[in-house]
Design a protein around this motif. Sequence first.
Motif, PDB file in Angstrom:
ATOM      1  N   LYS A  40      32.762  57.320  55.535  1.00 25.18           N
ATOM      2  CA  LYS A  40      32.194  58.638  55.825  1.00 25.18           C
ATOM      3  C   LYS A  40      32.610  59.201  57.179  1.00 25.18           C
ATOM      4  O   LYS A  40      31.931  60.069  57.723  1.00 25.18           O
ATOM      5  CB  LYS A  40      30.666  58.602  55.704  1.00 25.18           C
ATOM      6  N   LYS A  41      33.707  58.693  57.716  1.00 26.12           N
ATOM      7  CA  LYS A  41      34.237  59.224  58.980  1.00 26.12           C
ATOM      8  C   LYS A  41      35.652  59.733  58.767  1.00 26.12           C
ATOM      9  O   LYS A  41      36.351  59.260  57.858  1.00 26.12           O
ATOM     10  CB  LYS A  41      34.247  58.139  60.055  1.00 26.12           C
ATOM     11  N   PRO A  42      36.112  60.676  59.601  1.00 28.59           N
ATOM     12  CA  PRO A  42      37.507  61.131  59.484  1.00 28.59           C
ATOM     13  C   PRO A  42      38.483  60.003  59.793  1.00 28.59           C
ATOM     14  O   PRO A  42      38.162  59.082  60.547  1.00 28.59           O
ATOM     15  CB  PRO A  42      37.604  62.231  60.538  1.00 28.59           C
TER      16      PRO A  42
ATOM     17  N   ASP B   5      35.453  70.693  59.432  1.00 30.17           N
ATOM     18  CA  ASP B   5      34.211  70.569  58.668  1.00 30.17           C
ATOM     19  C   ASP B   5      34.463  70.796  57.184  1.00 30.17           C
ATOM     20  O   ASP B   5      35.124  71.780  56.811  1.00 30.17           O
ATOM     21  CB  ASP B   5      33.173  71.590  59.147  1.00 30.17           C
ATOM     22  N   GLN B   6      33.929  69.914  56.376  1.00 28.35           N
ATOM     23  CA  GLN B   6      33.977  70.076  54.926  1.00 28.35           C
ATOM     24  C   GLN B   6      32.722  69.424  54.364  1.00 28.35           C
ATOM     25  O   GLN B   6      32.156  68.528  54.990  1.00 28.35           O
ATOM     26  CB  GLN B   6      35.264  69.486  54.327  1.00 28.35           C
ATOM     27  N   LEU B  87      40.558  65.325  51.252  1.00 35.49           N
ATOM     28  CA  LEU B  87      40.630  65.334  52.706  1.00 35.49           C
ATOM     29  C   LEU B  87      41.400  66.557  53.188  1.00 35.49           C
ATOM     30  O   LEU B  87      42.503  66.825  52.718  1.00 35.49           O
ATOM     31  CB  LEU B  87      41.342  64.067  53.214  1.00 35.49           C
ATOM     32  N   CYS B  88      40.814  67.259  54.134  1.00 39.39           N
ATOM     33  CA  CYS B  88      41.443  68.409  54.781  1.00 39.39           C
ATOM     34  C   CYS B  88      41.958  67.939  56.144  1.00 39.39           C
ATOM     35  O   CYS B  88      41.242  67.202  56.855  1.00 39.39           O
ATOM     36  CB  CYS B  88      40.400  69.516  54.939  1.00 39.39           C
ATOM     37  N   ALA B  89      43.172  68.348  56.514  1.00 39.51           N
ATOM     38  CA  ALA B  89      43.724  67.930  57.801  1.00 39.51           C
ATOM     39  C   ALA B  89      44.560  69.067  58.386  1.00 39.51           C
ATOM     40  O   ALA B  89      45.288  69.742  57.655  1.00 39.51           O
ATOM     41  CB  ALA B  89      44.585  66.677  57.636  1.00 39.51           C
ATOM     42  N   ALA B 101      36.228  64.571  57.423  1.00 36.91           N
ATOM     43  CA  ALA B 101      35.658  63.324  56.906  1.00 36.91           C
ATOM     44  C   ALA B 101      35.817  63.202  55.396  1.00 36.91           C
ATOM     45  O   ALA B 101      35.536  62.147  54.828  1.00 36.91           O
ATOM     46  CB  ALA B 101      34.191  63.219  57.302  1.00 36.91           C
ATOM     47  N   GLY B 102      36.248  64.278  54.750  1.00 32.27           N
ATOM     48  CA  GLY B 102      36.471  64.219  53.308  1.00 32.27           C
ATOM     49  C   GLY B 102      35.283  64.705  52.504  1.00 32.27           C
ATOM     50  O   GLY B 102      34.131  64.609  52.946  1.00 32.27           O
TER      51      GLY B 102
END
Lengths: 114, 109
Positions: A40-42, B5-6, B87-89, B101-102
């Motif tokens: 749950k972390k990037p 943020d997502q 996932l956004c990057a 964070a997905g």
Amino acid sequence: ETGVTQTPRHLVMGMTNKKSLKCEQHLGHNAMYWYKQSAKKPLELMFVYSLEERVENNSVPSRFSPECPNSSHLFLHLHTLQPEDSALYLCASSQQLGDYNEQFFGPGTRLTVL
Amino acid sequence: GQNIDQPTEMTATEGAIVQINCTYQTSGFNGLFWYQQHAGEAPTFLSYNVLDGLEEKGRFSSFLSRSKGYSYLLLKELQMKDSASYLCAVKDSNYQLIWGAGTKLIIKP
């Protein structure tokens, strides 16, 4: 073998052990990366190599030591780790550094530190 | 600081359409990526946007508005195999990828 491979896939180690993670890319890419992924972390970028030279070290503790002997191989040497270092460690590669350069990921090593 | 943020989790029905939003604040912008990650597997590339507008690729589309710091991933005709994390990057001014964070997408029959 194709793409990006990582070994081992799973690793359990004690805090006093020394181990190494291995990554190999078969894509002819010039840039390689180590990421840490915790639940749950990037994704956290740890190290970046371009043409075997380290170009980024994002304040990673010295208990993690990378090595890039050639453009196809990347290692992450581990020693005296802490339980909070337990995570999925992902290796990735891209054609080069720059704007559009899709990263290709390996399957990761699931690390558990006891 | 830099921030992506997502939503943490979304649920949708098989055959329906779902939109996953991503907002970002980064030092510089050199493109936005969407990746798909199935549980226990590596992230795989879905799309890349660097100019404003919609990029369509089969059942998946990605939209970008640089002035609003906003992107979305649109998935049509949802299938059970689309259950995954998305996932956004964003690539910042140093060409580093900053990751969200997905969003865990759950597809129900």
